[in-house]
Design an enzyme around this catalytic site. Structure first.
Site, short mmCIF file in Angstrom:
data_model
loop_
_atom_site.label_atom_id
_atom_site.label_comp_id
_atom_site.label_asym_id
_atom_site.label_seq_id
_atom_site.Cartn_x
_atom_site.Cartn_y
_atom_site.Cartn_z
N GLN A 1 29.95 34.34 42.62
CA GLN A 1 29.33 35.65 42.71
C GLN A 1 29.64 36.43 41.44
OE1 GLN A 1 31.04 38.17 45.87
NE2 GLN A 1 31.03 39.61 44.18
N GLU B 1 43.57 50.76 46.61
CA GLU B 1 43.08 52.15 46.55
C GLU B 1 41.64 52.25 47.02
OE1 GLU B 1 44.88 50.57 44.17
OE2 GLU B 1 46.70 51.68 44.65
N SER C 1 31.55 41.61 39.00
CA SER C 1 32.49 42.42 38.21
C SER C 1 32.26 42.26 36.71
CB SER C 1 33.93 42.02 38.50
OG SER C 1 34.28 42.40 39.79
N SER D 1 35.51 34.14 40.33
CA SER D 1 36.26 33.04 40.94
C SER D 1 35.41 31.79 40.92
CB SER D 1 36.60 33.34 42.40
OG SER D 1 37.26 34.55 42.50
N GLU E 1 31.14 40.04 53.34
CA GLU E 1 32.52 39.70 53.08
C GLU E 1 33.36 40.02 54.31
OE1 GLU E 1 34.09 41.74 49.69
OE2 GLU E 1 35.50 40.12 49.27
#
Lengths: 414, 375
Positions: free
Chosen positions: A135, A380, A138, A170, A253
C-alpha cells in the site's frame, strides 16, 4: 452473554483443527513459536517461500481469506469463524505477516472500487498468496498527514503518468502489486485533489529502495516513481475522489481485528516464571507481581475488547473508530514490557542475539517496538481519533484545510 | 459466542438508569455526603420496589431469580449514579454469602428480607490495617459466642444482619476460620460509625462481647467461603467502578466542550483531548474485563477466580484514573466542594480498598494465573 462456542462454531473449530494438524508446516513450528514481536525469520529456509506455500495450501483447501466472498478466493466465513481460525492456526498464523496489508487493506479496496473483471483477475491470486500487494500512501512530506502527499499523477491520453516518492512502504521489495494514492489536482484543498490507482510493481520507472531500520532489519522501503505509466482502467474510484477511497482502505484496517493482538505479555509472564532472582523465581517478587498484574489486565482487556467488537460485527454492526484502542494500548505496552524484561536481566540485558537470554527475544522486541507505535498511525493520531470520533471533541485546528494545496507552506523555520 | 448483554438486559439497564437519574441526582447524594442521613432511605425503598435488591436471589427466597448478569447491569448504574445506599454490602456480600453457604432456614429467614429492603446486611471481615488473610483474623468464636473487634465494616452501623469471620481453630491454616451470622436481636454488639473517605457509603467499627451467633456454613469452611464471596463481589463492584468511570469520563468530556479558554473549547487542545482519550481507553479495558467476569460469574465457570481478579484490578485502575483526571480537566473548579468531581474521586478511592486493596488482588491474580499455567 455466552463465551462458549455454539455447536456450529465448535464444528467449525474441529474441522479447522484437524485440517491444520494434517497440513501445517510443523518443521517450522518451534522457530515460529519462539518469535514474538521482532522479526519472524527462519534459519534454514526462506520465510517468504514458506509463507507462500502455506497460504497456497490453505487457499487450495478453502481456508484462505476466510471473510472474503468465495468468488474472489475466500470462504464467506463469519467474523467469529475468523477468530476461531486464528486461534487454531496459532504460531503458523505468523506466516501471514507479509500478506496482512494485501488481505486486510488492498483486497477490500479492490473489492469496493475495481471492475468486476479486475476483481476476478487480481483477487484470487492475492488470497492464495501467489501475488503479494503493498500500500503506497505515506510520503516524506506526509506521514500522519496522509493527505499532504505530493506524488503527482498526470493524465496523458488513456494513461496516467506518475512521478514522486513514497516511504515506509511495508514489503514493497517483494510485492507484485500496490495501491497508490496520488495528487491529481494541486490547485484545490489537499483532500479534494487526490486519486487512487493500483499498479504492477514491476512497471518501468518503479524503483524500490529498502530502508535500514533502527532494528537493523529492512521491512520498509522508499519507492520512487519516474514517469511510471498506469492505464486509466486501473484507477480506483473517481478522479479527485481518492481521499474517500483511502478512507475505505483505512476503515478496512480496523476490520482486520482479531483476538490475538501482540502485547508481549505471555512472553514476559513465562520469562518471569522461569527467571531466578535472589534464589527464587522472579514471579514471587512483590514488585514483579504488581507489574505483571497491571500488564495482565491490559492484555486481557484488549482480548475481550476485540471479542466484543467481533460480537458486534457478527450482529451486522460496522467496526467503529473505537477499535483504534488495540494499537494504542499494545504499542507502548510492548515497548514497556521489553524494557522491563531487560531490566530484570541486569547488565546482561545489554547483550543481544544468540548470546542473550532467550536468544535475544526481548532485545529484538525493544528495537522493533518504536516502529509499532508509529506505523499505521502514531499513538497521538490514535488518541486524536478516539477523542474526536468516539468522544466527539473538536478537531484539531487545521490551517491548511481550505487552502489550495499548492499554497500550503512547505518549510518550517525559514 | 456472543459477548454482549441481551436486549432484555440492556432494557433493564435503561430502566435502572432512568430511575436513578430521577431518584438519585447528585443533590440526593450530597444529603448523605453532608452527613444529614447515613443513607438514602427513600432510594433504598425504591430499589426494593424496582426489584433491584433481589434480582439475583432465587424466586423461592423472595427474589426475581433473574441472575447475575442482570445484577451486573444494575451495579453499573448504581456506580454511575453514586447511589448512597448499602447496596454492595447487602447484595454483593451478605446475600452472596447466604446463597453460597446458608442453610435453607437461614436463606428463608434472610433472603426475602434483603429482597424487599427490610434488612441491610454486611460482611465483617477486616480487623484494622492489612489485606484479607486468615492470619489477620483475631476475632474468636467458641460455643456459639463471638468476641473481638472488626473494622472497617461497610455499612456496619446500619446493618440488621452481620456475617462475621471468626477464628475457631489455632492450626494457623485457612481451616481455622468459620463464618457466623449475627442478627439484630443478638446482644453484645456495639457499633460505632467511623469517618471515612467516602461518607456516601458508611464504615463502622463493630465490637462483639460474648455475642450470640449462629454458624453460617460448615465449621472451618469460612475462608473458602470468604474467598468465593470476595470473587463474586469483585465482579459486581467492578461494574460499579465501570459505571463510575464512564460517568467521570462523560463529565470531563462535557466540561471540555463547554469551557472556553484562549478563545477555544479546552477540549480542542490535544493535551486535554489525549487525557480524555486515555480515560476512554482505561474505561474500555475495564468494561471488557468486567464482561468476562460477568460471564464467569453468571455461569459459575472455573475461570471465575482469575476473571474476577482481572475485572477487579482493571476496574479499580480505571475508576481511579478517570476520577482523578476528571478533576484535572475541570481545573480549579474540579477541586471545589460545589462541583461533583470529588464525589467520584472519593467513591473511586473507597471502592479501590473495600474488598482488599489493589496489591492484594494483584497477588491473587498472579497466583491464579500460575495455577492455571501449571495445570
Amino acid at each position: 452473554m455466552n463465551f462458549d462456542d455454539t455447536p456450529q462454531e465448535a464444528a467449525f473449530r474441529a474441522e479447522a483443527r484437524s485440517w491444520i494438524a494434517a497440513n501445517a508446516p510443523k518443521q517450522y513450528e518451534d522457530e515460529l513459536r519462539a518469535t514474538s514481536l521482532g522479526r519472524v525469520g527462519l534459519k534454514n529456509a526462506d520465510i517468504l517461500e514458506v509463507a507462500k506455500a502455506w497460504q497456497k495450501k490453505k487457499a487450495d483447501a478453502g481456508w484462505a481469506c476466510l471473510h472474503w466472498p468465495k468468488e474472489y478466493g475466500g470462504r464467506g466465513s463469519s467474523p467469529i469463524e475468523r477468530v476461531i481460525w486464528q486461534q487454531e492456526e496459532g504460531p503458523y498464523g505468523k506466516l501471514s505477516g507479509m500478506f496482512i496489508i494485501g488481505h486486510g487493506m488492498c483486497g477490500p479496496t479492490m473489492m469496493a472500487y475495481a471492475s468486476e473483471a479486475h476483481k476476478r483477475q487480481y483477487l484470487p491470486p492475492l488470497a492464495s498468496g501467489e501475488k503479494v500487494w503493498c500500500q503506497l500512501f505515506s510520503e516524506p512530506a506526509g506521514g500522519s498527514d496522509v493527505a499532504g502527499l505530493r506524488t503527482r499523477a498526470e493524465k496523458r491520453g488513456d494513461d496516467w503518468v506518475i512521478n514522486g516518492q513514497k516511504i515506509w512502504t511495508s514489503g514493497a521489495h517483494y510485492s507484485d502489486y500496490g495501491i497508490l494514492l496520488t495528487r491529481t489536482d494541486p490547485t484545490v484543498p489537499k483532500h479534494k485533489g487526490l486519486t487512487m490507482f493500483f499498479l504492477d510493481m514491476k512497471s518501468p520507472g518503479v524503483e524500490v529502495r529498502p530502508i535500514k531500520q533502527a532494528s537493523g532489519h529492512s521491512d520498509f522501503n522508499e519507492v520512487y516513481f519516474t514517469d511510471v505509466v498506469i492505464p486509466d482502467s486501473q484507477r480506483l474510484g473517481a478522479v479527485n475522489d481518492g481521499w474517500n477511497v483511502a478512507l475505505t482502505t483505512l476503515m478496512n484496517e480496523r476490520m482486520s481485528i482479531g483476538a490475538g493482538v501482540a502485547t508481549g505479555f505471555p512472553e514476559l509472564f513465562d520469562f518471569c516464571s522461569n527467571l531466578m532472582l535472589d534464589d527464587r523465581p522472579a514471579i514471587e517478587d512483590r514488585n514483579v507481581r504488581s507489574k505483571l498484574a497491571s500488564w495482565a489486565v491490559k492484555a486481557s482487556g484488549l482480548k475481550y475488547t476485540s471479542i466484543r467488537a467481533i460480537s458486534a460485527l457478527s450482529k451486522g454492526e460496522r467496526p467503529g473508530p473505537e477499535n483504534s484502542i488495540g494499537k494504542l494500548v499494545a504499542g507502548p505496552m510492548i515497548q514497556d514490557v521489553a524494557t522491563y524484561a531487560l531490566d530484570l536481566q541486569g547488565a546482561a540485558g545489554v547483550l543481544s542475539g544468540p548470546e542473550a537470554e532467550l536468544a535475544g527475544k526481548f532485545q529484538a522486541m525493544l528495537l522493533r517496538a518504536p516502529g509499532t507505535r508509529v506505523e499505521g498511525g502514531t499513538d497521538e493520531i490514535m488518541r486524536n481519533i478516539i477523542a474526536e470520533r468516539v468522544l466527539g471533541l473538536p478537531g484539531d485546528i487545521r490551517v491548511d484545510k481550505d487552502l489550495p494545496f499548492n499554497q500550503v507552506p512547505t518549510k518550517g523555520r525559514s | 459466542m456472543n459477548f454482549d448483554f441481551s436486549d432484555d438486559q440492556k432494557q433493564l439497564r435503561d430502566q435502572a438508569r432512568k430511575f436513578l437519574a430521577e431518584k438519585c441526582p447528585p443533590k440526593a447524594v450530597r444529603v448523605v455526603l453532608d452527613g444529614k442521613e447515613p443513607y438514602d432511605r427513600a432510594l433504598w425503598k425504591g430499589f426494593a420496589e424496582m426489584g433491584f435488591l433481589g434480582v439475583a436471589i432465587p424466586e423461592e427466597y423472595g427474589g426475581a431469580g433473574a441472575g447475575h448478569l442482570e445484577l451486573c447491569v444494575i451495579a453499573e448504574e448504581v456506580g454511575r449514579a453514586l447511589a448512597p445506599v448499602p447496596f454492595s454490602s447487602t447484595v454483593y456480600l451478605a446475600a452472596e454469602a447466604l446463597m453460597l453457604a446458608g442453610s435453607d432456614a437461614q436463606k428463608q429467614a434472610w433472603l426475602p428480607k434483603i429482597a424487599n429492603g427490610e434488612a441491610i446486611g454486611t460482611l465483617a471481615l477486616f480487623e484494622g490495617t492489612g489485606n484479607p488473610s486468615p492470619k489477620a483474623i483475631k476475632c474468636e468464636a467458641a460455643n456459639g459466642v463471638l468476641n473481638g473487634t472488626k473494622k472497617p465494616v461497610a455499612d456496619g452501623a446500619i446493618a440488621d444482619l452481620i456475617i462475621v469471620a471468626a477464628r475457631t481453630g489455632s492450626t494457623g491454616r485457612d481451616g481455622d476460620i468459620s463464618l457466623f451470622l449475627v442478627g439484630p436481636k443478638a446482644g453484645g454488639v456495639e457499633a460505632k460509625a467511623l469517618t471515612n473517605l467516602d461518607p456516601t457509603r458508611g464504615q463502622a467499627e463493630l465490637t462483639f462481647k460474648n455475642c450470640k451467633a449462629e454458624p453460617l456454613g460448615a465449621a472451618g469452611e469460612g475462608w473458602s467461603i470468604i474467598t468465593q464471596v470476595l470473587d463474586r463481589a469483585a465482579v459486581l463492584t467492578a461494574f460499579e467502578q465501570v459505571g463510575g468511570s464512564d460517568r467521570a469520563l462523560e463529565m470531563g468530556r462535557d466540561y471540555a466542550l463547554d469551557r472556553i479558554a484562549f478563545g477555544r473549547p479546552i477540549g480542542s487542545f490535544q493535551a486535554v483531548k489525549h487525557m480524555l482519550a486515555d480515560m476512554y481507553v482505561s474505561a474500555t479495558l475495564a468494561r471488557s474485563n468486567s464482561y468476562y467476569g460477568a460471564w464467569a460469574l453468571s455461569t459459575n465457570a472455573p475461570e471465575l477466580p482469575e476473571a474476577a481478579a482481572s475485572a477487579r484490578i482493571s476496574a479499580t485502575q480505571a475508576f481511579q484514573h478517570c476520577a482523578k483526571n476528571n478533576i484535572q480537566v475541570h481545573g480549579g473548579m474540579g477541586f471545589t466542594w460545589e462541583f461533583d468531581c470529588h464525589m467520584y474521586y472519593r467513591r473511586a478511592n473507597a471502592l479501590a480498598l473495600g474488598l482488599g486493596s489493589l496489591s492484594y488482588w494483584e497477588d491473587q491474580l498472579i497466583d491464579r494465573m500460575r495455577k492455571r499455567n501449571a495445570a
